[in-house]
Design an enzyme around this catalytic site. Structure first.
Site, PDB file in Angstrom:
ATOM      1  N   CYS A 130     -86.514  13.219  47.437  1.00 53.65           N
ATOM      2  CA  CYS A 130     -87.042  12.020  46.675  1.00 53.65           C
ATOM      3  C   CYS A 130     -86.693  11.392  47.623  1.00 53.65           C
ATOM      4  O   CYS A 130     -87.571  10.296  47.868  1.00 53.65           O
ATOM      5  CB  CYS A 130     -86.185  11.885  45.264  1.00 53.65           C
ATOM      6  SG  CYS A 130     -84.263  12.101  44.787  1.00 53.65           S
ATOM      7  N   HIS A 250     -85.636   4.278  43.180  1.00 57.90           N
ATOM      8  CA  HIS A 250     -84.971   4.208  44.915  1.00 57.90           C
ATOM      9  C   HIS A 250     -85.917   3.391  45.654  1.00 57.90           C
ATOM     10  O   HIS A 250     -86.552   3.252  45.908  1.00 57.90           O
ATOM     11  CB  HIS A 250     -85.010   6.020  44.995  1.00 57.90           C
ATOM     12  CG  HIS A 250     -84.365   6.473  44.978  1.00 57.90           C
ATOM     13  ND1 HIS A 250     -83.707   6.879  43.492  1.00 57.90           N
ATOM     14  CD2 HIS A 250     -84.147   8.321  45.034  1.00 57.90           C
ATOM     15  CE1 HIS A 250     -82.922   8.032  43.206  1.00 57.90           C
ATOM     16  NE2 HIS A 250     -82.850   8.982  44.038  1.00 57.90           N
TER      17      HIS A 250
END
EC number: 1.2.1.11
Length: 345
Positions: A130, A250
């Site tokens: 990711c 994130h």
């Protein structure tokens, strides 16, 4: 008429699997039939998809007969056993685990960066980590325009990257802190490591276990995957990965060095026209990316772009994206869409 496909989702009840299902509906992926596969423990349970109720089937090799696309997000050990079996039966596997990412026979793809690698597949395509995906989406346009010689990244990664149980633990720890109760930690930084620390009111400078070189496996994923995706084994890459008490999204502080001199405004222009990227950078109005606003959004957001004070070819960037969407489920579906458009399915 768009070809109608038979799709299998392995691990549909997990954090990423749930988002995969949402993306299939949202993006109107051409599904003729769909099946949901899981362990024997979950087989027989009902699952809702697009207004209909389906029955979860046991994930066995035979379950992939007649499947065109198999989306895997059920852990590396499951992918290791069943992905080759699915591919053997004619399915194209898009695997969201780390198991096949560094296999030289398996393309590792971010469609905006190395879509051409899809044509090299032998039945299995790996979805990158990711944190790697969002960095690649933001940096590839800059690399195309000005070259790239160095990347130093520090990540601020949400607990959803560690699964639903980590989200639940953050919530429980936060509630216990506020109530003055004891705080238990059983999952982070890595469920399989020796010690566990609370993530509520904390940051943990470890994601996954440590390797022999002092970097964690998560950091080595970012380093090695970046080089593979960009087909740049000589690129200098270093990473420090940190878990923060954020549910989703994130964030990354990234320092890069380019080959040709550029200005901040020129970098702005490159990113404004980059696919899948949204520039959010206006310090006069305190405009910059933040995970609370990226959650649920498809884009990768970039801001806080500054030229290094000591190196004209050095730039600092702040990159944010929803790790369950572009960092996982969305990128997987985009791979399938690209394959369909390129007549690879």
């Amino acid at each position: 008429m768009t070809k109608q496909l038979t799709v299998a989702v392995v691990g549909a009840t997990g954090a990423v699997g749930t988002k995969m299902m949402e993306q299939l509906i949202k993006r109107n992926f051409p599904i003729g039939e769909i099946k949901f596969l899981a362990s024997a423990r979950s087989a027989g349970k009902p699952i809702e998809f697009n207004g209909k109720t389906y029955t979860i089937e046991e994930a066995t090799p035979e379950a992939f007969e007649g499947v065109n696309v198999a989306l895997f997000s059920a852990g590396g050990s499951v992918s290791a056993v069943l992905a080759p079996e699915a591919a053997k039966r004619g399915a194209v596997v898009i695997d969201n685990t780390s198991h096949f990412r560094m296999d030289p026979e398996v393309p590792l793809v971010v469609p905006e960066v190395n879509r051409g690698d899809l044509a090299k597949h032998k039945g299995i395509i790996a979805n990158p980590n990711c944190s790697t995906i969002q960095m690649m989406a933001a940096l590839e346009p800059i690399r195309n325009a000005y070259g790239l010689t160095k990347i130093i990244v520090s990540t601020y990664q949400a607990v959803s990257g560690a699964g639903i149980s980590a989200i639940q633990e953050l919530k429980a720890q936060s509630e216990n802190w506020d109530a003055g109760k004891d705080v238990e930690a059983n999952i982070l930084p890595s469920g399989s490591d020796k010690r566990h620390y609370p993530i509520a009111r904390n940051v943990i400078p470890q994601i996954d276990k440590f390797t022999d070189n002092g970097f964690t496996y998560e950091e080595m994923k970012m380093i090695n995957e970046t080089k593979k995706i960009m087909n740049a084994p000589e690129l200098n890459v270093a990473a420090t990965c940190v878990r923060v008490p954020v549910v989703s999204g994130h964030s990354e502080s990234v320092y890069i060095e380019v080959e040709k001199e550029a200005t901040v405004q020129e970098i702005f222009e490159v990113l404004r026209s980059a696919p899948g990227v949204v520039l959010q950078d206006d310090i006069a109005t305190q405009t910059y990316p933040m995970p609370i606003y990226a959650e649920g959004e498809d884009a990768t957001y970039v801001g806080r772009i500054r030229q290094d004070l000591d190196n004209k070819k050095g730039f600092h960037l702040w990159i944010v994206s929803d790790n369950l969407l572009k960092g996982a489920a969305l990128n997987s579906i985009q791979i399938a869409e690209a394959m369909l458009e390129d007549n690879l399915l």
